[in-house]
Design a protein around this motif. Structure first.
Motif, short mmCIF file in Angstrom:
data_model
loop_
_atom_site.label_atom_id
_atom_site.label_comp_id
_atom_site.label_asym_id
_atom_site.label_seq_id
_atom_site.Cartn_x
_atom_site.Cartn_y
_atom_site.Cartn_z
N TRP A 183 45.63 54.28 33.55
CA TRP A 183 46.90 53.64 33.86
C TRP A 183 46.83 52.74 35.09
O TRP A 183 47.78 52.02 35.38
N ALA A 184 45.72 52.78 35.81
CA ALA A 184 45.66 52.12 37.12
C ALA A 184 45.21 50.67 37.03
O ALA A 184 44.26 50.24 37.70
N TRP A 185 45.88 49.89 36.19
CA TRP A 185 45.66 48.45 36.15
C TRP A 185 47.00 47.77 35.89
O TRP A 185 47.96 48.40 35.47
N ALA A 186 47.05 46.48 36.14
CA ALA A 186 48.33 45.76 36.14
C ALA A 186 48.73 45.34 34.73
O ALA A 186 48.73 44.16 34.37
N ASP A 187 49.11 46.33 33.90
CA ASP A 187 49.64 45.99 32.58
C ASP A 187 51.11 45.61 32.72
O ASP A 187 51.68 45.60 33.81
N LEU A 188 51.77 45.30 31.59
CA LEU A 188 53.16 44.85 31.65
C LEU A 188 54.09 45.96 32.12
O LEU A 188 55.13 45.68 32.73
N PHE A 189 53.75 47.21 31.84
CA PHE A 189 54.58 48.30 32.34
C PHE A 189 54.63 48.25 33.87
O PHE A 189 55.69 48.43 34.48
N ILE A 190 53.48 47.99 34.47
CA ILE A 190 53.39 47.95 35.93
C ILE A 190 54.06 46.69 36.49
O ILE A 190 54.90 46.76 37.40
N ALA A 239 38.93 52.95 36.65
CA ALA A 239 38.84 53.47 38.02
C ALA A 239 37.86 52.67 38.86
O ALA A 239 38.05 52.52 40.07
N VAL A 240 36.82 52.15 38.22
CA VAL A 240 35.78 51.40 38.93
C VAL A 240 36.18 49.94 39.14
O VAL A 240 35.83 49.33 40.16
N THR A 241 36.95 49.37 38.20
CA THR A 241 37.27 47.94 38.27
C THR A 241 38.72 47.65 38.65
O THR A 241 39.02 46.57 39.13
N ARG A 242 39.64 48.59 38.37
CA ARG A 242 41.08 48.38 38.55
C ARG A 242 41.57 47.18 37.74
O ARG A 242 42.48 46.45 38.14
N ARG A 243 40.98 47.02 36.55
CA ARG A 243 41.40 45.96 35.61
C ARG A 243 41.48 46.55 34.21
O ARG A 243 40.96 47.64 33.94
N ASP A 244 42.12 45.81 33.30
CA ASP A 244 42.19 46.20 31.90
C ASP A 244 40.77 46.34 31.35
O ASP A 244 40.03 45.36 31.28
N PRO A 245 40.35 47.53 30.93
CA PRO A 245 38.97 47.69 30.47
C PRO A 245 38.69 47.05 29.12
O PRO A 245 37.52 46.89 28.75
N LEU A 246 39.72 46.70 28.40
CA LEU A 246 39.52 46.11 27.07
C LEU A 246 39.36 44.60 27.13
O LEU A 246 38.66 44.02 26.31
N ASN A 248 39.20 42.82 30.48
CA ASN A 248 38.60 42.44 31.77
C ASN A 248 39.21 41.16 32.33
O ASN A 248 38.53 40.37 32.99
N THR A 249 40.49 40.97 32.08
CA THR A 249 41.19 39.79 32.58
C THR A 249 42.21 40.21 33.63
O THR A 249 42.55 41.38 33.78
N GLY A 250 42.71 39.22 34.36
CA GLY A 250 43.74 39.46 35.36
C GLY A 250 43.15 39.89 36.69
O GLY A 250 41.96 40.18 36.82
N ASN A 251 44.01 39.93 37.69
CA ASN A 251 43.59 40.33 39.02
C ASN A 251 43.35 41.84 39.08
O ASN A 251 43.95 42.61 38.33
N ARG A 252 42.49 42.25 39.99
CA ARG A 252 42.27 43.67 40.20
C ARG A 252 43.52 44.27 40.84
O ARG A 252 44.11 43.69 41.75
N PHE A 253 43.91 45.44 40.36
CA PHE A 253 45.13 46.09 40.80
C PHE A 253 44.86 46.90 42.07
O PHE A 253 44.30 47.98 42.01
N TYR A 254 45.22 46.33 43.21
CA TYR A 254 44.95 46.94 44.51
C TYR A 254 43.49 47.38 44.57
O TYR A 254 43.16 48.57 44.53
N ASP A 255 42.66 46.37 44.69
CA ASP A 255 41.21 46.52 44.63
C ASP A 255 40.69 47.56 45.63
O ASP A 255 39.66 48.21 45.39
N GLN A 256 41.38 47.75 46.74
CA GLN A 256 40.92 48.70 47.75
C GLN A 256 40.97 50.15 47.26
O GLN A 256 40.41 51.04 47.90
N GLU A 307 31.37 46.60 31.41
CA GLU A 307 30.78 46.98 30.13
C GLU A 307 30.85 48.49 29.88
O GLU A 307 30.50 48.95 28.79
N ILE A 308 31.33 49.25 30.84
CA ILE A 308 31.30 50.71 30.73
C ILE A 308 32.06 51.20 29.49
O ILE A 308 31.60 52.09 28.77
N SER A 309 33.22 50.60 29.23
CA SER A 309 34.05 51.09 28.12
C SER A 309 33.43 50.80 26.76
O SER A 309 33.91 51.31 25.73
N GLU A 310 32.37 50.00 26.72
CA GLU A 310 31.71 49.71 25.45
C GLU A 310 30.72 50.79 25.04
O GLU A 310 30.24 50.82 23.90
N ALA A 311 30.39 51.69 25.95
CA ALA A 311 29.46 52.76 25.64
C ALA A 311 30.04 53.67 24.56
O ALA A 311 31.23 53.96 24.54
#
Length: 337
Positions: A183-190, A239-246, A248-256, A307-311
């Motif tokens: 849930w920790a990425w900037a989807d439309l819900f967020i 958790a590693v990227t803070r982006r949509d894993p499917l 990989n677009t958009g800004n990182r959601f609070y990258d820190q 690429e992690i989610s492709e495993a």
């Protein structure tokens, strides 16, 4: 790719009364249960302390080799999108000062948690808003002062919005932070339903996974399946990227707040085992532990983070026995790994 779960919805009321527990027991007794299941008995927020006796009875009854119910699920609030999450400050998109409501008032919650803690139960809180998180921690602090410290492994799940003052309290109270990292990425819900309700200053503290790790707290990951995907690869990548894993677009959601791959894997494995009091038996590959193992088609540490989610999972073993995939794996060409 999953060997152990905590089922947080074993209801003891209504049409679904005792449905989950007997099903797990029957499957386990028939040798057909392909997961280790730790059950959380749902606390009925419309009732009071009188339900403790049947919860104690259910814990005693639900006890087979791969299934037990040592935990109680406490629902403290709702969700941010429809203003039912309990907040410390008002929702900004309303003019009535609404903060959401706690489903159990603090005074009663203190009584409930101290009683359950004294009976040796683990508490599994549903807490979304910062007020619900604080109330959960306050009740754990009250229980500790009342009963003394013990190896309880109480945990707060979902934990979306924090007041940063409460972050160090997890470590101080030995409470586990149970995030759903997917849930920790900037989807439309967020971006469209949550952040406008909070404003930028409070939104900064949405899913602060990195901060909880840095605080020294035990952080575990879950999926909230079937609400969202149960695929751990999606959660690890997010958790590693803070982006949509499917995409990989958009800004990182609070990258820190991103974490390392090693930390993300630990949250799903050894830390998850710790939540369920199983870290001496499973959760890591060590001599003497149960062979609860997952074989992937590639080494996650050799991949780019996006690429992690492709495993893909090739094989899942539970106590050394295959429960998913092909036991007779053929060696893969190096180019395919």
């Amino acid at each position: 790719g999953v060997t152990t779960v905590q089922d947080a919805l074993l209801k003891l009321d209504g049409k679904e009364a005792y449905v989950g527990g007997p099903t797990y027991m029957a499957m386990d007794n028939a040798g057909k249960l392909t997961l280790r299941v730790i059950g959380a008995l749902v606390w009925n927020t419309e009732l009071g302390l009188e339900q403790i006796d049947r919860i104690v009875a259910a814990r005693k009854h639900f006890n087979t080799r791969k299934f037990s119910a040592p935990s109680v699920k406490i629902w403290l609030d709702g969700v941010m999108e429809v203003h039912t999450a309990a907040l410390l400050e008002p929702y900004l998109d309303r003019s009535d000062g609404h903060k959401g409501d706690l489903l159990i008032k603090p005074e009663l919650l203190n009584q409930i948690i101290s009683r359950l803690d004294a009976l040796g139960f683990q508490i599994h809180f549903h807490a979304i808003g910062d007020a619900a998180i604080r109330s959960s921690l306050d009740s754990l602090e009250f229980a500790r002062k009342t009963n003394g410290a013990r190896d309880s492994r109480h945990h707060l799940s979902h934990i979306q919005l924090f007041d940063p003052k409460d972050i160090p309290r997890f470590n101080e109270l030995d409470a586990i932070a149970n995030f759903q990292p997917y849930w920790a990425w900037a989807d439309l819900f967020i971006t469209e339903l949550t952040m406008p309700k909070l404003g930028p200053q409070r939104s900064r503290w949405l899913y602060p996974i990195g901060s909880l790790f840095k605080s020294g707290a035990v952080v575990a990951f879950g999926s909230d399946w079937f609400v969202t995907s149960g695929n751990p690869m999606l959660g690890i990548e997010t958790a590693v990227t803070r982006r949509d894993p499917l995409t990989n677009t958009g800004n990182r959601f609070y990258d820190q707040e991103k974490i390392s791959l090693q930390e993300a894997i630990a949250a799903y494995t050894i830390n998850g085992a710790y939540v369920n009091f199983l870290e001496e038996e499973t959760g890591s590959i060590e001599a003497g532990k149960l062979a609860d193992l997952v074989v992937l088609d590639r080494n996650l540490f050799d991949l780019k983070s996006e690429e992690i989610s492709e495993a893909q999972v090739l094989l899942t073993l539970l106590d050394g026995e295959p429960v998913y995939g092909d036991w007779n794996l053929e060696p893969q060409p190096k180019s395919a790994l």
